[in-house]
Design an enzyme around this catalytic site. Structure first.
Site, PDB file in Angstrom:
ATOM      1  N   ASP A 275      -2.873   2.458  -6.113  1.00  0.00           N
ATOM      2  CA  ASP A 275      -1.805   2.524  -5.115  1.00  0.00           C
ATOM      3  C   ASP A 275      -1.731   1.319  -4.190  1.00  0.00           C
ATOM      4  OD1 ASP A 275      -4.187   3.131  -3.856  1.00  0.00           O
ATOM      5  OD2 ASP A 275      -3.328   4.673  -2.569  1.00  0.00           O
ATOM      6  N   GLU A 276      -2.444   0.239  -4.483  1.00  0.00           N
ATOM      7  CA  GLU A 276      -2.316  -0.938  -3.621  1.00  0.00           C
ATOM      8  C   GLU A 276      -2.615  -2.213  -4.389  1.00  0.00           C
ATOM      9  OE1 GLU A 276      -5.227  -1.583  -0.494  1.00  0.00           O
ATOM     10  OE2 GLU A 276      -6.532  -0.064  -1.376  1.00  0.00           O
TER      11      GLU A 276
ATOM     12  N   ASP B  16       0.854  -1.183   0.000  1.00  0.00           N
ATOM     13  CA  ASP B  16       0.000   0.000   0.000  1.00  0.00           C
ATOM     14  C   ASP B  16       0.892   1.235   0.000  1.00  0.00           C
ATOM     15  OD1 ASP B  16      -2.204   1.628   0.089  1.00  0.00           O
ATOM     16  OD2 ASP B  16      -2.736   1.167   2.159  1.00  0.00           O
TER      17      ASP B  16
END
Length: 356
Positions: free
Chosen positions: A104-105, A10
Site C-alpha cells: 500500500d505504499e 500511501d
C-alpha cells in the site's frame, strides 16, 4: 546537483478500506482485519477503530476491550494484492522509477518524469485522482526533494491529503518534530536518543557526527543528515529480497513434541510453497518461537548449500527446535523464515515479506 522531486504515496487504511468498499454494510463502523478470537491479532484497523486506540499488531482481546463494537473480518490478501497491482499500474503511467515498500505504499522519483504537468505536486494529485476513480479508494501523498521528507509529508494530512515540503521548509520542518516521528528511527533508538537528551530534530541537529557515531555507529551519518533535512538515498526500483517467512499463532498452547512437529510441518509446507512460487532459493533457516508468557526466541542455521527441498527445510527447523523441548511454558506461536537468498534474486520490495 539537480533538485530531486520525490513523491511518497500511501494508501489510507488500505486493508480495511478495501473491505468497506466491497461491503457497504461495514462503512462508518469500527473495523479490524484479522481474527477476533482470544489469540487473534489485529492486522489492520479502520480510521473509525483507530479513534478508540485500536492499532495494527494489537491483540484482538485488547482491541475489543478498547472498542466493544469492533467488527472483525478475515484478511483477503489475494484481493489486496490484486488492488495493489492496479495501483502500481497507475504509478507506472507517470514514472518507471518506483520503489514499493509494501502493498500500500511506494516512493516515486518524478525528477525527469514531470511530463506536461511540469510539477511533481500536480502529478501526485493526478495519481491520487486516478487511484480514487479506478479503485474507489483514497491515497495520501507527500512531495519533497528527498525520500525522508516525502514520507513525513504523506503522513501530515492523512487521510486523503497531499502535503509538500519544499527545500526552504525542510530543515525547519524537521527541527520541530519529535524523533519518534522520524521514519527510520524505531522505538528502541528513540528511547536511546531521549536518554541522551535528544527529543526533537533540533536536539539531534546539535549533536556532531562524532558524538552520534559513538552512540549509534554506522547509522550516525543518516541521523546527522535527516536532522538537517538531507537524505541522498535514491529511489531504487529493484532491491534484493531479505527474507520470506510464515508464522502461526495457536488457540491452544503447544506443549507436546508431536503437536509441535506437526505444526512445524504445516508451516514448512506453506513457506516452501511460497518460496517455489517466487522461485527463491535460500541458505539460512530461522526458527521463531513465542511462549505463552510472550517470551520470544529465534534460532538460525546457515547451510553450506541452498536449501534443496521442503523436507530439508523441515528437518532444519526441527533440529533448531529440538533443544527447546520440553516447552515450558507452552508455545503460542511458531514461525519459519528463509533468508540468504541466491544473489541473482531481486524483487520490487526491500522489506521482509510475511506469508499469511
Amino acid at each position: 546537483m539537480e533538485q530531486r522531486r520525490i513523491v511518497h504515496i500511501d494508501m489510507d487504511a488500505f486493508y480495511t478500506s478495501v473491505e468497506q468498499r466491497d461491503d457497504p454494510s461495514l462503512r462508518g463502523r469500527p473495523l479490524a482485519v484479522g481474527r477476533g478470537e482470544a489469540r487473534g491479532v489485529v492486522a489492520a484497523a479502520s480510521y473509525e477503530a483507530r479513534r478508540f486506540g485500536v492499532r495494527s499488531a494489537m491483540p484482538s482481546v485488547t482491541a475489543k476491550r478498547l472498542c466493544p463494537e469492533l467488527v472483525f473480518v478475515p484478511a483477503r490478501f489475494d484481493v489486496y494484492r490484486s488492488v495493489s497491482a492496479q495501483i502500481h499500474d497507475i504509478f507506472s503511467r507517470y514514472t518507471p522509477l518506483i520503489q514499493p515498500l509494501s502493498l500500500d505504499e511506494a516512493y516515486l522519483d518524478l525528477t525527469d518524469h514531470l511530463g506536461a504537468y511540469g510539477s511533481a505536486t500536480l502529478v501526485a494529485d493526478r495519481i491520487r485522482a486516478d487511484i480514487h476513480a479506478e479503485t474507489g479508494l483514497t491515497a495520501s501523498a507527500g512531495v519533497s526533494y528527498n525520500r525522508f521528507l516525502a514520507k513525513l509529508a504523506s503522513d501530515y494530512r492523512k487521510p486523503d491529503g497531499l502535503f509538500v515540503i519544499t527545500p526552504a521548509m525542510g530543515p525547519d520542518f524537521v527541527s520541530s518534530l519529535p524523533v519518534d516521528a522520524f521514519h527510520g528511527i524505531g522505538p528502541a533508538t528513540a528511547r536511546k536518543m531521549r536518554a541522551l537528551g535528544i527529543e526533537t530534530g533540533a536536539d539531534l541537529r546539535e549533536r556532531d557526527i562524532e558524538t552520534l557515531t559513538r552512540h549509534f555507529g554506522k547509522a550516525a551519518a543518516f541521523y546527522h543528515g535527516i536532522s538537517r533535512g538531507i537524505d541522498h538515498r535514491p529511489v531504487v526500483v529493484n532491491r534484493e529480497r531479505k527474507s520470506l517467512g510464515t508464522e502461526q499463532t495457536y488457540l491452544q498452547d503447544l506443549t507436546s513434541e508431536a503437536d509441535a512437529h506437526k505444526a512445524l510441518a504445516q508451516i514448512a509446507a506453506k513457506l516452501w510453497t511460497g518460496a517455489e512460487r517466487r522461485q527463491l532459493q535460500a541458505r539460512t533457516v530461522t526458527l521463531k518461537v513465542k511462549y505463552a508468557d510472550f517470551r520470544q526466541i529465534t534460532r538460525a542455521r546457515t547451510l553450506s548449500a541452498l536449501v534443496p527441498s521442503e523436507e530439508i527445510l523441515l528437518e532444519t527447523g526441527q533440529s533448531l527446535m529440538a533443544p527447546l523441548f520440553p516447552f515450558v511454558p507452552g508455545v503460542r506461536l511458531l514461525g519459519l523464515t528463509l533468508s540468504g537468498f541466491h544473489a541473482a534474486e531481486t524483487v520490487s520490495c526491500d522489506q521482509m515479506e510475511l506469508l499469511f
